[in-house]
Write a protein that holds these residues in place. Structure first.
Motif, PDB file in Angstrom:
ATOM      1  N   GLN A  64      30.890  25.687  12.732  1.00  0.00           N
ATOM      2  CA  GLN A  64      32.219  25.188  12.388  1.00  0.00           C
ATOM      3  C   GLN A  64      33.016  24.793  13.623  1.00  0.00           C
ATOM      4  OE1 GLN A  64      34.441  27.091   9.170  1.00  0.00           O
ATOM      5  NE2 GLN A  64      32.591  28.181   8.569  1.00  0.00           N
ATOM      6  N   ASP A  65      32.600  25.248  14.794  1.00  0.00           N
ATOM      7  CA  ASP A  65      33.237  24.817  16.031  1.00  0.00           C
ATOM      8  C   ASP A  65      33.111  23.309  16.185  1.00  0.00           C
ATOM      9  OD1 ASP A  65      34.571  25.026  18.418  1.00  0.00           O
ATOM     10  OD2 ASP A  65      32.838  25.678  19.567  1.00  0.00           O
ATOM     11  N   PHE A  66      31.912  22.770  15.933  1.00  0.00           N
ATOM     12  CA  PHE A  66      31.708  21.325  15.983  1.00  0.00           C
ATOM     13  C   PHE A  66      32.287  20.634  14.744  1.00  0.00           C
ATOM     14  CE2 PHE A  66      28.186  21.349  19.275  1.00  0.00           C
ATOM     15  CZ  PHE A  66      28.841  20.492  20.139  1.00  0.00           C
ATOM     16  N   ASP A  67      32.160  21.268  13.587  1.00  0.00           N
ATOM     17  CA  ASP A  67      32.658  20.649  12.361  1.00  0.00           C
ATOM     18  C   ASP A  67      34.170  20.454  12.420  1.00  0.00           C
ATOM     19  OD1 ASP A  67      32.022  19.574   9.804  1.00  0.00           O
ATOM     20  OD2 ASP A  67      32.871  21.362   8.851  1.00  0.00           O
ATOM     21  N   ALA A  68      34.865  21.332  13.134  1.00  0.00           N
ATOM     22  CA  ALA A  68      36.320  21.242  13.247  1.00  0.00           C
ATOM     23  C   ALA A  68      36.749  20.288  14.356  1.00  0.00           C
ATOM     24  CB  ALA A  68      36.906  22.623  13.513  1.00  0.00           C
ATOM     25  N   GLY A 205      45.469  25.895  15.007  1.00  0.00           N
ATOM     26  CA  GLY A 205      44.595  26.493  14.003  1.00  0.00           C
ATOM     27  C   GLY A 205      43.170  26.672  14.445  1.00  0.00           C
ATOM     28  N   TYR A 206      42.913  26.693  15.753  1.00  0.00           N
ATOM     29  CA  TYR A 206      41.533  26.735  16.250  1.00  0.00           C
ATOM     30  C   TYR A 206      40.773  27.948  15.727  1.00  0.00           C
ATOM     31  CZ  TYR A 206      37.611  27.134  19.472  1.00  0.00           C
ATOM     32  OH  TYR A 206      36.344  27.259  19.990  1.00  0.00           O
ATOM     33  N   ARG A 207      41.378  29.121  15.793  1.00  0.00           N
ATOM     34  CA  ARG A 207      40.672  30.341  15.388  1.00  0.00           C
ATOM     35  C   ARG A 207      40.279  30.276  13.919  1.00  0.00           C
ATOM     36  NH1 ARG A 207      42.712  36.583  16.499  1.00  0.00           N
ATOM     37  NH2 ARG A 207      41.138  37.642  15.208  1.00  0.00           N
ATOM     38  N   THR A 210      37.579  27.248  13.190  1.00  0.00           N
ATOM     39  CA  THR A 210      36.236  27.437  13.752  1.00  0.00           C
ATOM     40  C   THR A 210      35.567  28.724  13.278  1.00  0.00           C
ATOM     41  OG1 THR A 210      37.130  28.547  15.715  1.00  0.00           O
ATOM     42  CG2 THR A 210      36.848  26.145  15.826  1.00  0.00           C
ATOM     43  N   ALA A 211      36.279  29.523  12.483  1.00  0.00           N
ATOM     44  CA  ALA A 211      35.715  30.777  11.943  1.00  0.00           C
ATOM     45  C   ALA A 211      35.125  31.646  13.048  1.00  0.00           C
ATOM     46  CB  ALA A 211      34.667  30.474  10.869  1.00  0.00           C
ATOM     47  N   ILE A 212      35.782  31.680  14.189  1.00  0.00           N
ATOM     48  CA  ILE A 212      35.258  32.411  15.335  1.00  0.00           C
ATOM     49  C   ILE A 212      35.185  33.916  15.070  1.00  0.00           C
ATOM     50  CG2 ILE A 212      37.489  32.741  16.479  1.00  0.00           C
ATOM     51  CD1 ILE A 212      34.230  31.702  18.228  1.00  0.00           C
ATOM     52  N   ASP A 213      35.988  34.405  14.106  1.00  0.00           N
ATOM     53  CA  ASP A 213      35.969  35.836  13.791  1.00  0.00           C
ATOM     54  C   ASP A 213      34.619  36.308  13.264  1.00  0.00           C
ATOM     55  OD1 ASP A 213      38.785  35.075  13.965  1.00  0.00           O
ATOM     56  OD2 ASP A 213      39.217  37.074  13.187  1.00  0.00           O
TER      57      ASP A 213
END
Length: 253
Positions: A64-68, A205-207, A210-213
């Motif tokens: 999701q980092d790239f998808d976002a 809204g990055y966090r 990107t679903a980094i959690d």
């Protein structure tokens, strides 16, 4: 009182972590498809039509980092595939052992075969630079080009961060991962994100986007720690063979 606290505090931390992991997975459900591969199960997002481009995320992240970021724009003119690397995001790493860049390249190669992609372009960020270069070295005829974004391509001298080394310690690492990673990580993640973007502004809204959690769950945390602690030694060997590469490689540092 001491013995009560000795058992009570770990119990509270364990309960807090279990609830936290459940909320993270509820907040960030899988958004793509799954494929069983050697070494686990691969989750991937597919968008667009045209020549195939595979976006490979870096350490501590997921697809999701790239998808976002660039995934949506690229999908306007290309068939974009964005996998979660084994162990990260919603992908599962099996076996309990480290999966080298070549192991992870083989998993991506199985995805390429499953989707019938013909000579895709690999776009690899950070840790996945090692993965893309392993793919290129072992299967040069199967891809058309590689784009490396701040890649991990050569060995370095600095050790991995202490929290990653602790994660791999016997027993202590398990206690650390199951009891402390979620509460400490959840509170410290925003600070970590700001440090990554220290030369620029953190995207809005990055966090969340990107679903980094997802990295704070035990299996992802351990997989990420293995990736970061063991990559250096692997690259010391892989780097000797880069002179064999004859394909176009664009590296953006």
């Amino acid at each position: 009182m001491f013995w009560v606290l000795l058992f009570l505090i770990p119990g509270i931390l364990a309960a807090l972590s279990w609830v936290g992991w459940a909320l993270i997975e509820r907040r960030h459900p899988a958004r793509g498809s799954f494929l069983s591969v050697e070494g686990g199960r691969l989750h991937y997002i597919e968008r667009g039509q045209g020549d195939p481009v595979i976006l490979l995320h870096g350490a501590s992240a997921n697809g999701q980092d790239f998808d976002a970021s660039i995934g949506t724009e690229l999908a306007k003119g290309y068939r974009v595939i964005i996998p979660d690397r084994l162990g990260m995001g919603h992908s599962v790493r099996s076996g309990g052992q480290w999966h080298t860049p070549l192991d992870q390249a083989n998993a991506v190669r199985e995805l390429v075969s499953h989707l019938g992609l013909r000579r895709p372009v690999l776009v690899a960020h950070s840790w996945s630079g090692a993965l893309a270069l392993a793919y290129l070295l072992y299967y040069p005829r199967e891809i058309s080009a590689v784009v490396l974004l701040s890649p991990a391509a050569h060995s370095w001298h600095a050790p991995a961060a202490l929290h990653n080394r602790i994660t791999r310690w016997p027993l202590v690492g398990r206690l650390f991962t199951w009891l402390l990673v979620f509460p400490l990580g959840y509170l410290g993640l925003n600070s970590g994100i700001r440090s990554v973007f220290r030369h620029g502004k953190v995207p809005a809204g990055y966090r969340r986007r990107t679903a980094i959690d997802l990295m704070l769950r035990p299996h992802s945390w351990r997989a990420n720690a293995d990736d970061l602690c063991l990559l250096n030694r692997y690259l010391a060997t892989q780097g000797r063979f880069y002179g064999w590469i004859r394909h176009p490689v664009l590296s953006i540092i």
